[in-house]
Design an enzyme around this catalytic site. Structure first.
Site, PDB file in Angstrom:
ATOM      1  CD  GLU A  96      -2.226   1.225   3.018  1.00 29.26           C
ATOM      2  OE1 GLU A  96      -1.551   0.742   3.966  1.00 29.26           O
ATOM      3  OE2 GLU A  96      -3.356   1.705   3.168  1.00 29.26           O
ATOM      4  CG  ASN A  98      -4.728   3.991   0.439  1.00 29.71           C
ATOM      5  OD1 ASN A  98      -4.017   3.435  -0.393  1.00 29.71           O
ATOM      6  ND2 ASN A  98      -4.534   3.877   1.746  1.00 29.71           N
ATOM      7  CE  LYS A 144      -7.062   1.147   3.741  1.00 26.94           C
ATOM      8  NZ  LYS A 144      -5.807   1.570   4.403  1.00 26.94           N
ATOM      9  CD  GLU A 162      -5.459   4.625   5.613  1.00 24.13           C
ATOM     10  OE1 GLU A 162      -6.003   4.404   4.526  1.00 24.13           O
ATOM     11  OE2 GLU A 162      -4.974   3.716   6.332  1.00 24.13           O
ATOM     12  CB  CYS A 188      -3.871  -1.628   4.527  1.00 26.34           C
ATOM     13  SG  CYS A 188      -3.097  -1.756   6.150  1.00 26.34           S
ATOM     14  CG  ASN A 206       2.123   1.305   4.731  1.00 26.53           C
ATOM     15  OD1 ASN A 206       3.284   1.676   4.894  1.00 26.53           O
ATOM     16  ND2 ASN A 206       1.554   1.229   3.534  1.00 26.53           N
TER      17      ASN A 206
HETATM   18  N1  CDV Z   1      -2.956   1.249   6.562  1.00 25.27           N
HETATM   19  C1  CDV Z   1      -3.909   0.620   7.291  1.00 25.27           C
HETATM   20  O1  CDV Z   1      -5.046   0.439   6.855  1.00 25.27           O
HETATM   21  N2  CDV Z   1      -3.556   0.237   8.537  1.00 25.27           N
HETATM   22  C2  CDV Z   1      -4.508  -0.344   9.443  1.00 25.27           C
HETATM   23  C3  CDV Z   1      -4.285   0.091  10.825  1.00 25.27           C
HETATM   24  C4  CDV Z   1      -3.550  -0.659  11.750  1.00 25.27           C
HETATM   25  C5  CDV Z   1      -4.784   1.344  11.282  1.00 25.27           C
HETATM   26  C6  CDV Z   1      -4.539  -1.854   9.375  1.00 25.27           C
HETATM   27  O2  CDV Z   1      -5.647  -2.398   9.476  1.00 25.27           O
HETATM   28  O3  CDV Z   1      -3.498  -2.515   9.264  1.00 25.27           O
END
Ligand code: CDV
Length: 317
Positions: free
Chosen positions: A46, A109, A126, A145, A170, A195
């Protein structure tokens, strides 16, 4: 046998002052390595072109927009597309997208799937944006985000690389709906970049389970939908924030077929037999035969009342 030889192209940290050209050089090195190992496709994390900027609160839109791509490919990313075409390898790349739509700027994203000729064949934006929209100074680092992106519209699949491919990003991987919506469209490989900090500010008691939860959700998603899942991290200590690695390729059995062992730039690869999906899609998870969609409408009994999925009362018979 229908198969795709896939590389999970994990990245170590990207510094805030690292240029796109420097990052593209790292992505290109991984692409070359994957191609020499016989891979058809490499998956990157990501927001793979920059540091994970939602960890900072920013108000200046010009400063924020420095992390976004106005075109894809653009002048600095074009070399990656050219290299893919030259080597005959596809890739999936996560990035921050600035799009002009309906006369208005939108920020997403996003991730794209690029075929072996260097052509974009699918884009995903996303859906599940975690975190918050306003500055929360009590946190060791922010997760903004909800401030910097708007959510995408849904989970599609595309015929590519000889299979049915879907993408997620993610936080999407933690939601069973992500896999099931694609599973209902016959997905055979789900590509996911992430991430994920080790530390979860609102729930620090989960910190020691970060890697476990990462694998748990992707393994369950793979098995319950008879699909391969490729999860790829941006890992290591990035701008002071410790991020999990754990990039891996998961078979439709739910088993890990290949995994990265470091938290730096590294590939893990597996030959993904797409026909293995049928072993699950035609038996235990044969949706047409065994799913009971009518029963899923009734979700809870709250305070003695049965409620429908949308919160309304169950109609009387
Ligand atoms: N980049 C993400 O979406 N991170 C989220 C967190 C930990 C806020 C995740 O679900 O990994």
């Amino acid at each position: 046998m229908r198969s795709i030889n896939i590389a999970a192209g994990q990245l170590g940290p990207i510094a805030r002052n690292e240029t796109r050209t420097e990052v593209v050089a790292r992505l290109s090195a991984l692409m070359r390595e994957a191609q020499s190992a016989g891979c058809d496709l490499i998956i990157y994390p990501e927001l793979a072109l920059t540091t994970f900027f939602p960890r900072w609160y920013m108000e200046d839109q010009a400063e924020i927009d420095c992390f976004f791509e106005r075109e894809m490919p653009g002048p600095q990313t074009r070399p990656l597309f050219d290299l893919a075409g030259e080597l005959g390898i596809g890739f999936c790349l996560g990035y921050a997208e600035l799009a002009l739509e309906d006369g208005r700027l939108h920020r997403y994203n996003s991730s794209i799937l690029v075929d072996k000729s260097g052509r974009i064949v699918a884009k995903y934006r996303k859906v599940h944006l975690p975190g918050h929209a306003e500055h929360e100074p009590w946190r060791k680092f922010q997760h903004l985000e909800k401030r910097y992106f708007e959510p995408g519209a849904g989970f599609g699949v595309v015929d590519a690389f000889g299979g049915v491919i879907g993408m997620a990003i993610c936080n999407d991987r933690r939601w069973s709906e992500t896999y099931r919506v694609m599973g209902l469209q016959g997905v055979e490989v789900v590509l996911i970049g992430y991430n994920t900090p080790v530390h979860n500010p609102p729930a620090p008691e989960h910190d020691e389970l970060s890697l476990f939860h990462n694998q748990l959700v992707m393994q369950a998603g793979a098995y319950q939908n008879g699909t391969w899942v490729v999860g790829v991290a941006k890992a290591g200590i990035e701008e002071g924030v410790d991020q999990i690695g754990g990039s891996c390729i998961i078979a439709p059995s739910g088993e890990v077929a290949a995994a990265c062992t470091t938290r730096g730039d590294e590939i893990a690869r597996a030959c993904c037999d797409l026909d293995l999906c049928n072993s699950y899609k035609r038996t235990t998870f044969n949706f047409d035969v065994h799913r009971q969609p009518h029963a899923y409408r009734l979700i809870v009994e709250r305070k003695g009342r049965h409620l429908m999925a949308d919160g309304t009362a169950v109609p009387s018979a």
